[in-house]
Design an enzyme around this catalytic site. Sequence first.
Site, PDB file in Angstrom:
ATOM      1  N   SER A  70      48.381  31.357  80.083  1.00  0.00           N
ATOM      2  CA  SER A  70      47.173  30.567  79.822  1.00  0.00           C
ATOM      3  C   SER A  70      46.047  31.490  79.330  1.00  0.00           C
ATOM      4  O   SER A  70      46.045  32.694  79.601  1.00  0.00           O
ATOM      5  CB  SER A  70      46.759  29.846  81.101  1.00  0.00           C
TER       6      SER A  70
ATOM      7  N   GLU B 248      43.285  22.221  77.257  1.00  0.00           N
ATOM      8  CA  GLU B 248      44.746  22.129  77.180  1.00  0.00           C
ATOM      9  C   GLU B 248      45.223  21.381  78.423  1.00  0.00           C
ATOM     10  O   GLU B 248      44.959  21.817  79.547  1.00  0.00           O
ATOM     11  CB  GLU B 248      45.340  23.537  77.156  1.00  0.00           C
TER      12      GLU B 248
ATOM     13  N   LYS C 263      57.895  41.055  84.119  1.00  0.00           N
ATOM     14  CA  LYS C 263      57.406  40.273  85.272  1.00  0.00           C
ATOM     15  C   LYS C 263      57.445  38.797  84.838  1.00  0.00           C
ATOM     16  O   LYS C 263      56.515  38.295  84.212  1.00  0.00           O
ATOM     17  CB  LYS C 263      55.973  40.707  85.615  1.00  0.00           C
TER      18      LYS C 263
ATOM     19  N   PHE D 109      55.768  30.105  82.831  1.00  0.00           N
ATOM     20  CA  PHE D 109      56.880  29.308  83.361  1.00  0.00           C
ATOM     21  C   PHE D 109      57.592  28.473  82.306  1.00  0.00           C
ATOM     22  O   PHE D 109      58.722  28.051  82.500  1.00  0.00           O
ATOM     23  CB  PHE D 109      56.362  28.369  84.477  1.00  0.00           C
TER      24      PHE D 109
ATOM     25  N   ARG E  90      57.454  30.956  89.182  1.00  0.00           N
ATOM     26  CA  ARG E  90      57.840  29.569  89.463  1.00  0.00           C
ATOM     27  C   ARG E  90      59.296  29.292  89.081  1.00  0.00           C
ATOM     28  O   ARG E  90      59.928  28.433  89.663  1.00  0.00           O
ATOM     29  CB  ARG E  90      56.900  28.612  88.723  1.00  0.00           C
TER      30      ARG E  90
ATOM     31  N   CYS F 182      53.552  25.524  74.291  1.00  0.00           N
ATOM     32  CA  CYS F 182      52.312  25.983  73.666  1.00  0.00           C
ATOM     33  C   CYS F 182      52.223  25.532  72.221  1.00  0.00           C
ATOM     34  O   CYS F 182      51.166  25.635  71.616  1.00  0.00           O
ATOM     35  CB  CYS F 182      52.206  27.489  73.745  1.00  0.00           C
TER      36      CYS F 182
HETATM   37  P1  NAD Z   1      49.770  31.400  83.676  1.00  0.00           P
HETATM   38  O1  NAD Z   1      48.690  32.016  82.860  1.00  0.00           O
HETATM   39  O2  NAD Z   1      49.403  30.719  84.932  1.00  0.00           O
HETATM   40  O3  NAD Z   1      50.858  32.503  84.086  1.00  0.00           O
HETATM   41  C1  NAD Z   1      51.397  33.395  83.148  1.00  0.00           C
HETATM   42  C2  NAD Z   1      51.764  34.702  83.855  1.00  0.00           C
HETATM   43  O4  NAD Z   1      50.573  35.308  84.371  1.00  0.00           O
HETATM   44  C3  NAD Z   1      52.714  34.505  85.023  1.00  0.00           C
HETATM   45  O5  NAD Z   1      53.671  35.532  85.002  1.00  0.00           O
HETATM   46  C4  NAD Z   1      51.795  34.600  86.246  1.00  0.00           C
HETATM   47  O6  NAD Z   1      52.447  35.159  87.370  1.00  0.00           O
HETATM   48  C5  NAD Z   1      50.696  35.524  85.775  1.00  0.00           C
HETATM   49  N1  NAD Z   1      49.391  35.214  86.377  1.00  0.00           N
HETATM   50  C6  NAD Z   1      48.926  33.985  86.720  1.00  0.00           C
HETATM   51  N2  NAD Z   1      47.677  34.076  87.222  1.00  0.00           N
HETATM   52  C7  NAD Z   1      47.344  35.387  87.188  1.00  0.00           C
HETATM   53  C8  NAD Z   1      46.182  36.112  87.567  1.00  0.00           C
HETATM   54  N3  NAD Z   1      45.109  35.516  88.061  1.00  0.00           N
HETATM   55  N4  NAD Z   1      46.183  37.453  87.391  1.00  0.00           N
HETATM   56  C9  NAD Z   1      47.246  38.085  86.877  1.00  0.00           C
HETATM   57  N5  NAD Z   1      48.385  37.438  86.500  1.00  0.00           N
HETATM   58  C10 NAD Z   1      48.436  36.112  86.657  1.00  0.00           C
HETATM   59  O7  NAD Z   1      50.560  30.419  82.680  1.00  0.00           O
HETATM   60  P2  NAD Z   1      51.680  29.346  83.049  1.00  0.00           P
HETATM   61  O8  NAD Z   1      51.063  28.196  83.738  1.00  0.00           O
HETATM   62  O9  NAD Z   1      52.850  30.024  83.651  1.00  0.00           O
HETATM   63  O10 NAD Z   1      52.115  28.911  81.564  1.00  0.00           O
HETATM   64  C11 NAD Z   1      51.478  27.916  80.821  1.00  0.00           C
HETATM   65  C12 NAD Z   1      50.486  28.506  79.862  1.00  0.00           C
HETATM   66  O11 NAD Z   1      51.097  29.438  78.989  1.00  0.00           O
HETATM   67  C13 NAD Z   1      49.868  27.462  78.958  1.00  0.00           C
HETATM   68  O12 NAD Z   1      48.501  27.715  78.840  1.00  0.00           O
HETATM   69  C14 NAD Z   1      50.566  27.680  77.621  1.00  0.00           C
HETATM   70  O13 NAD Z   1      49.855  27.269  76.486  1.00  0.00           O
HETATM   71  C15 NAD Z   1      50.741  29.146  77.639  1.00  0.00           C
HETATM   72  N6  NAD Z   1      51.777  29.568  76.713  1.00  0.00           N
HETATM   73  C16 NAD Z   1      51.394  30.171  75.557  1.00  0.00           C
HETATM   74  C17 NAD Z   1      52.352  30.540  74.637  1.00  0.00           C
HETATM   75  C18 NAD Z   1      51.968  31.190  73.353  1.00  0.00           C
HETATM   76  O14 NAD Z   1      52.848  31.678  72.677  1.00  0.00           O
HETATM   77  N7  NAD Z   1      50.706  31.233  72.992  1.00  0.00           N
HETATM   78  C19 NAD Z   1      53.704  30.322  74.904  1.00  0.00           C
HETATM   79  C20 NAD Z   1      54.053  29.713  76.110  1.00  0.00           C
HETATM   80  C21 NAD Z   1      53.072  29.344  77.017  1.00  0.00           C
END
Ligand code: NAD
Length: 498
Positions: free
Chosen positions: A225, A382, A172, A148, A176, A280
């Site tokens: 995450s 985090e 995909k 998100f 949110r 991140c």
């Molecule tokens: P998230 O992991 O909840 O969601 C990311 C994606 O995965 C979304 O598209 C979501 O629909 C999907 N998803 C969520 N739960 C799932 C599940 N159980 N099974 C399959 N798919 C699922 O992350 P978020 O809250 O949207 O974003 C924040 C996180 O992203 C933080 O941890 C942040 O550090 C990380 N992030 C990392 C980077 C990087 O480059 N390393 C960049 C941006 C954000």
Amino acid sequence: MHIIGHLIGGKIVSGIDREQDIINPSTNKTIARVSLASRKTVEEAIAAAAAAYPEWRDTPPLKRARILFRLKNLLEENADKICALLTREHGKVLGDAMGELQRGIENVEYACGAPGLLKGEHSRNVGPAIDSWSEFQPLGVCAGITPFNFPVMLPLWMWPMAIACGNTFVLKPSERDPTAALYIAELGLEAGVPEGVLNVVNGDSEAVDTLLADPRIQAVSFVGSTPVAEHVYTSGTASLKRVQALGGSKNHAIVMPDADLDNAATALMGAAYGSCGERCMAISVVVAVGDATADALVGKLQEHIAGLKVGDGFDNSSDMGPLITRAHLERVTDYINRGVEEGAELVVDGRGLTVPGFEEGNYLGACLFDRVEPGMAIHLDEIFGPVLCVMRVDSMQQAMDIIDAHQYGNGTCIFTRDGEAARYFSDHIRIGMVGINVPLPVPAAYHSFGGWKNSLFGDLGAYGPDSVRFYTKRKTVTQRWPGGGVREGVQFSFPAHD
Ligand code: NAD
């Protein structure tokens, strides 16, 4: 109520799946609903991408790049609209949204160089009258799954380069805040991306798990995450796909006694509290070397925080908007409570903040902890909110040991005037992206982005040169034409050069 659908085979599709509310984080009011793709819907998107692949694969890279040049122009022409969509659903302030879009456009600019980037390697006379070359061929249908917090930039890390390399794509986005990502994909079609080459499915874990299991998907780029990144990496590779899965982070900044503390304090303000800490690459821990450094720095940070304005993202005077959801606000608040319980000193308490006119929004003021110790939950995990932790150590080596022992390895930085110390730090620290007096060392679009340890599962980083390798596979051709007097009899020994 507007329903945000999917983009499949060039058409917007909605009304066939489960739905979920889209909520403005500044007011907590429902502003739209988003379709959550079922397995069947995702399979239709994959089928559209698979059908478009043969023709797109054979489209000259120059023609593919020209479409991306047009996309760059459309992104710039529609910047205000894109950023307004982003701020409405994500909450970040408009100026920050503009910065995000600009960094996304830089990835499109890099992908515009596809004809040059896809050039192969050639060797003449690898044997008598034998020539050999390596070329980089597309994989087929690729998928991207994004979080998100950068709803515009992260899709632009992925699909422009993937399609520039000749693949077709299914994106995909986060369920949110999906509207901006969908709109940009529509701009892609307006720029000339053929139907089916780029598809967007909105959805949750059902959509993700369908993409991970479907044998037609050749490669998956994921950002989110760490627990989900690990799931995506293990499931995707178990179904024999190429996967890059970027995860969470806990980024530390070392502040040395010789640092320009005024400069360090202003830099840390933006790095810790920009976008409400929901980045991140946000700095969430400062490791100050020496008590005098820590005391002076904490004092300067307190002064800056007193002037920080928290408010609606559309208010140009706001520095920091709301957190993404009420549940996330509660989670961040729980961490602050735990930090206090575990004995850290809460020097600035942003809990309980209300913004006039936006009393229902997910607002939290900037929080600053001092005397945080390794092992406390606020240091281990985090938090992904506007919470900056200060730790105190006696030497740079102690600071580096704390950073190296942490499970995450995305970014880090050091503030110092000592070139030797900075060089030692950047050479030895076990982190993927390092800043020297630069708090957010996000690599430029023509480098690549990637953390170490639990911040990235896979071998190649996102965007830049790594993405060209990720979205292509090498083929090496060795060629000889009879003639030129080279005729050999039957050979049973392995061919070798004398
Ligand atoms: P998230 O992991 O909840 O969601 C990311 C994606 O995965 C979304 O598209 C979501 O629909 C999907 N998803 C969520 N739960 C799932 C599940 N159980 N099974 C399959 N798919 C699922 O992350 P978020 O809250 O949207 O974003 C924040 C996180 O992203 C933080 O941890 C942040 O550090 C990380 N992030 C990392 C980077 C990087 O480059 N390393 C960049 C941006 C954000």
